[in-house]
Motif scaffolding. Sequence first.
Motif, PDB file in Angstrom:
ATOM      1  N   ALA A  95       0.843  -1.094  -0.070  1.00 19.54           N
ATOM      2  CA  ALA A  95      -0.060   0.129  -0.117  1.00 19.54           C
ATOM      3  C   ALA A  95       0.812   1.276  -0.010  1.00 19.54           C
ATOM      4  O   ALA A  95       0.336   2.425  -0.792  1.00 19.54           O
ATOM      5  CB  ALA A  95      -0.905  -0.151   1.184  1.00 19.54           C
ATOM      6  N   LEU A  96       2.041   1.241   0.746  1.00 15.22           N
ATOM      7  CA  LEU A  96       2.858   2.379   0.895  1.00 15.22           C
ATOM      8  C   LEU A  96       3.719   2.533  -0.507  1.00 15.22           C
ATOM      9  O   LEU A  96       4.031   3.888  -0.729  1.00 15.22           O
ATOM     10  CB  LEU A  96       3.753   1.978   1.979  1.00 15.22           C
ATOM     11  CG  LEU A  96       3.370   2.476   3.324  1.00 15.22           C
ATOM     12  CD1 LEU A  96       4.404   1.745   4.411  1.00 15.22           C
ATOM     13  CD2 LEU A  96       3.439   4.063   3.488  1.00 15.22           C
ATOM     14  N   GLU A  97       3.755   1.924  -1.329  1.00 19.96           N
ATOM     15  CA  GLU A  97       4.274   2.040  -2.646  1.00 19.96           C
ATOM     16  C   GLU A  97       3.791   3.028  -3.437  1.00 19.96           C
ATOM     17  O   GLU A  97       4.650   3.850  -4.113  1.00 19.96           O
ATOM     18  CB  GLU A  97       4.265   0.618  -3.588  1.00 19.96           C
ATOM     19  CG  GLU A  97       5.314  -0.396  -3.091  1.00 19.96           C
ATOM     20  CD  GLU A  97       5.090  -1.595  -3.964  1.00 19.96           C
ATOM     21  OE1 GLU A  97       4.359  -1.633  -5.015  1.00 19.96           O
ATOM     22  OE2 GLU A  97       6.093  -2.649  -3.718  1.00 19.96           O
ATOM     23  N   GLN A  98       2.626   3.445  -3.357  1.00 16.31           N
ATOM     24  CA  GLN A  98       1.907   4.393  -4.200  1.00 16.31           C
ATOM     25  C   GLN A  98       1.542   5.684  -3.294  1.00 16.31           C
ATOM     26  O   GLN A  98       0.863   6.630  -3.661  1.00 16.31           O
ATOM     27  CB  GLN A  98       0.668   3.936  -4.870  1.00 16.31           C
ATOM     28  CG  GLN A  98       0.930   2.903  -5.701  1.00 16.31           C
ATOM     29  CD  GLN A  98       1.911   3.174  -6.665  1.00 16.31           C
ATOM     30  OE1 GLN A  98       1.690   4.344  -7.529  1.00 16.31           O
ATOM     31  NE2 GLN A  98       2.734   2.307  -7.184  1.00 16.31           N
ATOM     32  N   ASN A  99       1.927   5.493  -1.962  1.00 16.44           N
ATOM     33  CA  ASN A  99       1.437   6.779  -1.139  1.00 16.44           C
ATOM     34  C   ASN A  99       2.414   7.799  -1.380  1.00 16.44           C
ATOM     35  O   ASN A  99       3.422   7.777  -1.558  1.00 16.44           O
ATOM     36  CB  ASN A  99       1.877   6.289   0.515  1.00 16.44           C
ATOM     37  CG  ASN A  99       1.492   7.327   1.530  1.00 16.44           C
ATOM     38  OD1 ASN A  99       2.373   8.095   1.682  1.00 16.44           O
ATOM     39  ND2 ASN A  99       0.297   7.035   2.051  1.00 16.44           N
ATOM     40  N   ARG A 100       1.584   8.948  -1.265  1.00 16.91           N
ATOM     41  CA  ARG A 100       2.053  10.433  -1.484  1.00 16.91           C
ATOM     42  C   ARG A 100       2.442  11.142  -0.338  1.00 16.91           C
ATOM     43  O   ARG A 100       2.538  12.297  -0.326  1.00 16.91           O
ATOM     44  CB  ARG A 100       1.450  11.079  -2.527  1.00 16.91           C
ATOM     45  CG  ARG A 100       1.625   9.995  -3.719  1.00 16.91           C
ATOM     46  CD  ARG A 100       0.935  11.053  -5.140  1.00 16.91           C
ATOM     47  NE  ARG A 100      -0.427  11.808  -4.940  1.00 16.91           N
ATOM     48  CZ  ARG A 100      -1.704  11.576  -5.460  1.00 16.91           C
ATOM     49  NH1 ARG A 100      -1.505  10.423  -5.971  1.00 16.91           N
ATOM     50  NH2 ARG A 100      -2.465  12.228  -4.996  1.00 16.91           N
ATOM     51  N   SER A 101       1.996  10.676   0.886  1.00 15.00           N
ATOM     52  CA  SER A 101       2.288  11.572   2.227  1.00 15.00           C
ATOM     53  C   SER A 101       3.405  11.168   2.976  1.00 15.00           C
ATOM     54  O   SER A 101       3.910  12.017   3.578  1.00 15.00           O
ATOM     55  CB  SER A 101       0.717  11.717   2.634  1.00 15.00           C
ATOM     56  OG  SER A 101       0.412  10.251   3.324  1.00 15.00           O
ATOM     57  N   THR A 102       3.602   9.868   3.168  1.00 18.84           N
ATOM     58  CA  THR A 102       4.399   9.617   4.032  1.00 18.84           C
ATOM     59  C   THR A 102       5.926   9.708   3.787  1.00 18.84           C
ATOM     60  O   THR A 102       6.378   9.234   2.722  1.00 18.84           O
ATOM     61  CB  THR A 102       4.059   7.991   4.705  1.00 18.84           C
ATOM     62  OG1 THR A 102       2.616   8.033   5.184  1.00 18.84           O
ATOM     63  CG2 THR A 102       5.133   7.662   5.650  1.00 18.84           C
ATOM     64  N   GLN A 103       6.462  10.264   4.590  1.00 17.69           N
ATOM     65  CA  GLN A 103       8.087  10.516   4.045  1.00 17.69           C
ATOM     66  C   GLN A 103       8.902   9.918   5.168  1.00 17.69           C
ATOM     67  O   GLN A 103      10.217   9.733   4.848  1.00 17.69           O
ATOM     68  CB  GLN A 103       8.381  12.237   4.154  1.00 17.69           C
ATOM     69  CG  GLN A 103       7.803  12.729   2.976  1.00 17.69           C
ATOM     70  CD  GLN A 103       7.692  14.194   2.942  1.00 17.69           C
ATOM     71  OE1 GLN A 103       8.626  14.830   3.414  1.00 17.69           O
ATOM     72  NE2 GLN A 103       6.700  14.882   2.695  1.00 17.69           N
ATOM     73  N   ARG A 104       8.608   9.515   6.421  1.00 14.22           N
ATOM     74  CA  ARG A 104       9.316   8.863   7.447  1.00 14.22           C
ATOM     75  C   ARG A 104       8.739   7.667   8.112  1.00 14.22           C
ATOM     76  O   ARG A 104       7.475   7.800   8.037  1.00 14.22           O
ATOM     77  CB  ARG A 104       9.684   9.851   8.652  1.00 14.22           C
ATOM     78  CG  ARG A 104      10.475   9.240   9.543  1.00 14.22           C
ATOM     79  CD  ARG A 104      10.752  10.395  10.804  1.00 14.22           C
ATOM     80  NE  ARG A 104      11.132   9.553  12.084  1.00 14.22           N
ATOM     81  CZ  ARG A 104      12.405   9.132  12.127  1.00 14.22           C
ATOM     82  NH1 ARG A 104      13.450   9.107  11.258  1.00 14.22           N
ATOM     83  NH2 ARG A 104      12.944   8.449  13.336  1.00 14.22           N
ATOM     84  N   ILE A 105       9.116   6.478   8.106  1.00 13.27           N
ATOM     85  CA  ILE A 105       8.650   5.431   8.933  1.00 13.27           C
ATOM     86  C   ILE A 105       9.488   5.141  10.006  1.00 13.27           C
ATOM     87  O   ILE A 105      10.632   4.831  10.099  1.00 13.27           O
ATOM     88  CB  ILE A 105       8.684   4.354   7.858  1.00 13.27           C
ATOM     89  CG1 ILE A 105       7.539   4.507   6.631  1.00 13.27           C
ATOM     90  CG2 ILE A 105       8.022   3.186   8.773  1.00 13.27           C
ATOM     91  CD1 ILE A 105       7.914   3.418   5.603  1.00 13.27           C
ATOM     92  N   ASP A 106       8.898   5.317  11.081  1.00 12.97           N
ATOM     93  CA  ASP A 106       9.463   4.799  12.481  1.00 12.97           C
ATOM     94  C   ASP A 106       9.106   2.889  12.704  1.00 12.97           C
ATOM     95  O   ASP A 106       7.756   3.043  12.799  1.00 12.97           O
ATOM     96  CB  ASP A 106       8.989   5.650  13.622  1.00 12.97           C
ATOM     97  CG  ASP A 106       9.483   6.953  13.632  1.00 12.97           C
ATOM     98  OD1 ASP A 106      10.485   6.903  13.034  1.00 12.97           O
ATOM     99  OD2 ASP A 106       8.826   7.823  14.210  1.00 12.97           O
ATOM    100  N   SER A 107       9.974   2.228  12.450  1.00 12.67           N
ATOM    101  CA  SER A 107       9.730   0.906  12.418  1.00 12.67           C
ATOM    102  C   SER A 107      10.585   0.195  13.600  1.00 12.67           C
ATOM    103  O   SER A 107      10.845  -1.092  13.331  1.00 12.67           O
ATOM    104  CB  SER A 107       9.609   0.199  11.128  1.00 12.67           C
ATOM    105  OG  SER A 107      11.002   0.336  10.679  1.00 12.67           O
ATOM    106  N   GLU A 108      10.808   0.693  14.735  1.00  9.89           N
ATOM    107  CA  GLU A 108      11.578   0.258  15.551  1.00  9.89           C
ATOM    108  C   GLU A 108      11.022  -0.841  16.298  1.00  9.89           C
ATOM    109  O   GLU A 108      10.056  -0.745  16.801  1.00  9.89           O
ATOM    110  CB  GLU A 108      12.106   1.424  16.697  1.00  9.89           C
ATOM    111  CG  GLU A 108      12.972   0.783  17.687  1.00  9.89           C
ATOM    112  CD  GLU A 108      13.432   2.028  18.655  1.00  9.89           C
ATOM    113  OE1 GLU A 108      13.560   2.025  19.838  1.00  9.89           O
ATOM    114  OE2 GLU A 108      13.610   3.206  18.216  1.00  9.89           O
ATOM    115  N   GLY A 109      11.691  -2.089  16.428  1.00  8.50           N
ATOM    116  CA  GLY A 109      11.304  -3.028  17.274  1.00  8.50           C
ATOM    117  C   GLY A 109      10.086  -3.974  16.829  1.00  8.50           C
ATOM    118  O   GLY A 109       9.105  -4.370  17.769  1.00  8.50           O
ATOM    119  N   ILE A 110       9.798  -3.867  15.420  1.00  8.28           N
ATOM    120  CA  ILE A 110       8.556  -4.567  15.043  1.00  8.28           C
ATOM    121  C   ILE A 110       8.776  -6.011  14.447  1.00  8.28           C
ATOM    122  O   ILE A 110       7.808  -6.635  14.085  1.00  8.28           O
ATOM    123  CB  ILE A 110       7.828  -3.638  13.962  1.00  8.28           C
ATOM    124  CG1 ILE A 110       8.549  -3.571  12.720  1.00  8.28           C
ATOM    125  CG2 ILE A 110       7.330  -2.262  14.349  1.00  8.28           C
ATOM    126  CD1 ILE A 110       8.051  -3.091  11.458  1.00  8.28           C
ATOM    127  N   GLY A 111       9.875  -6.393  14.641  1.00 14.19           N
ATOM    128  CA  GLY A 111      10.429  -7.799  14.319  1.00 14.19           C
ATOM    129  C   GLY A 111      10.309  -7.833  12.604  1.00 14.19           C
ATOM    130  O   GLY A 111      10.179  -8.729  12.062  1.00 14.19           O
TER     131      GLY A 111
END
Length: 110
Positions: free
Chosen positions: A63-79
Amino acid sequence: GLDAEAVKKIADAQALTVQATGRSKISKVNDAALQRVTDHTSGKCLSLSGIIPTTQLQQLFSALEQNRSTQRIDSEGIGLADAGCQLAASLFRTNKRICEVDLQMNQITE
């Protein structure tokens, strides 16, 4: 450094970026979360929390491949682990708007 084609792709992606503010949090990948990403309402910073299974990461990153708003992803410790890291690498090759990511504490091998 980046070649001219890579610089152009990044510039083109940034030109199409939806101006978003704020932070969106996803602790479970469900239809509502995926809809926010698809509708470009996931915010400038997308914060992921909890252990997210690889199958759900695949849905989210798709879904994020076509996303035009998100510029940062915080994915600390999600496995994320190695399999999730490969999914993330594919996402970053496709979506040039995402320019920051936190991968700490994700059991990624070198």
